[in-house]
Design a protein around this motif. Structure first.
Motif, short mmCIF file in Angstrom:
data_model
loop_
_atom_site.label_atom_id
_atom_site.label_comp_id
_atom_site.label_asym_id
_atom_site.label_seq_id
_atom_site.Cartn_x
_atom_site.Cartn_y
_atom_site.Cartn_z
N GLN A 229 0.90 -1.22 -0.14
CA GLN A 229 -0.13 0.10 0.00
C GLN A 229 0.97 1.26 -0.01
O GLN A 229 0.38 2.14 -0.62
N ALA A 230 2.09 1.11 0.29
CA ALA A 230 3.03 2.39 0.52
C ALA A 230 4.47 1.72 0.74
O ALA A 230 4.59 0.81 1.06
N SER A 231 5.29 2.65 -0.05
CA SER A 231 6.58 2.21 0.32
C SER A 231 7.75 3.42 0.32
O SER A 231 8.81 3.44 0.26
N THR A 232 7.19 4.72 0.54
CA THR A 232 7.95 5.77 0.94
C THR A 232 7.46 6.28 2.09
O THR A 232 6.31 6.26 2.52
N GLN A 233 8.47 7.06 3.13
CA GLN A 233 7.95 7.89 3.97
C GLN A 233 6.73 8.71 3.98
O GLN A 233 5.64 8.82 4.54
N ARG A 234 6.78 9.50 3.05
CA ARG A 234 5.41 10.19 2.74
C ARG A 234 3.97 9.47 2.59
O ARG A 234 3.00 9.83 3.08
N ASP A 235 4.09 8.40 1.64
CA ASP A 235 2.86 7.49 1.64
C ASP A 235 2.51 6.77 3.06
O ASP A 235 1.35 6.48 3.06
N LEU A 236 3.62 6.54 3.70
CA LEU A 236 3.38 5.64 4.97
C LEU A 236 2.88 6.62 5.83
O LEU A 236 1.69 6.39 6.58
N ALA A 237 3.13 8.08 5.82
CA ALA A 237 2.73 8.95 6.75
C ALA A 237 0.95 9.17 6.41
O ALA A 237 0.26 9.25 7.38
N PRO B 259 15.06 3.99 -7.28
CA PRO B 259 15.86 4.16 -8.77
C PRO B 259 14.95 5.19 -9.54
O PRO B 259 15.69 5.79 -10.23
N ALA B 260 13.75 5.60 -9.22
CA ALA B 260 12.97 6.33 -10.10
C ALA B 260 13.10 7.93 -9.48
O ALA B 260 12.52 8.76 -10.21
N ASP B 261 13.32 8.02 -8.25
CA ASP B 261 13.57 9.11 -7.80
C ASP B 261 14.41 9.44 -6.76
O ASP B 261 14.71 8.98 -5.82
N GLY B 262 15.62 10.03 -7.19
CA GLY B 262 17.04 10.05 -6.30
C GLY B 262 16.66 10.93 -5.02
O GLY B 262 17.56 10.47 -4.04
N ARG B 263 15.82 11.48 -5.04
CA ARG B 263 15.51 12.17 -3.75
C ARG B 263 14.77 11.36 -2.55
O ARG B 263 14.58 11.74 -1.22
N SER B 264 14.21 10.35 -3.03
CA SER B 264 13.35 9.62 -2.29
C SER B 264 13.90 8.36 -1.83
O SER B 264 14.76 7.88 -2.52
#
Length: 159
Positions: A48-56, A85-90
């Protein structure tokens, strides 16, 4: 009939939430989890989520507390982070083998706690309570102006 502030749904739901939190924390602590970890762990497990933003967003907490929780979870060996790999900032967040191995026991402990708390409820009453609480959460989201979670995520069903 005069409604006492201590018998309002908001107060009673708050008492119930605190009681559930105490029970859940006691059952999760031996497994190395805190109650706040579960939405993160389940979201990662289910994709359902794999980034900090999505988890928050998924866990309904602000970014700074999520960052702190993820730092602790990484320190405790529950998650790992790698560059996206798709977003170097994330950074992509994944469960570790340790977390994956413990998660079924944690979920079983929480489900047992719910069964214990609802032991004198009929199946119909327990189902009605879930439906009413789902509606309550949806109404709270609407009033707060936040994007509502899909009902399947609120009530914890999986596709």
């Amino acid at each position: 009939m005069k409604l006492d502030v201590l018998s309002t749904p908001g107060h009673l739901v708050g008492l119930a939430a605190r009681g559930f939190a105490r029970l859940s924390e006691a059952r999760l602590k031996p497994l190395g989890f805190g109650l706040g970890h579960l939405p993160v762990l389940v979201a990662l497990r289910d994709g359902q989520a794999s980034t900090q933003r999505d988890l928050a967003r998924f866990a309904r907490i602000e970014q700074p507390p999520m960052a702190q929780m993820l730092d602790r979870m990484e320190r405790d060996g529950l998650i790992s982070r790698a560059p996206d790999p798709a977003d170097g900032r994330s950074r992509r967040i994944t469960l570790t083998a340790v977390a994956e191995a413990r998660l079924p026991d944690a979920i079983a402990a929480l489900l047992l706690g719910n069964r214990d708390v609802l032991h004198d409820f009929t199946e119909e009453e327990a189902g009605l309570l879930r439906v009413l609480l789902t509606r309550l959460v949806t109404n709270l989201d609407r009033i707060a102006g936040v994007e509502p979670l899909p009902a399947t995520l609120i009530i914890g069903t999986r596709d």
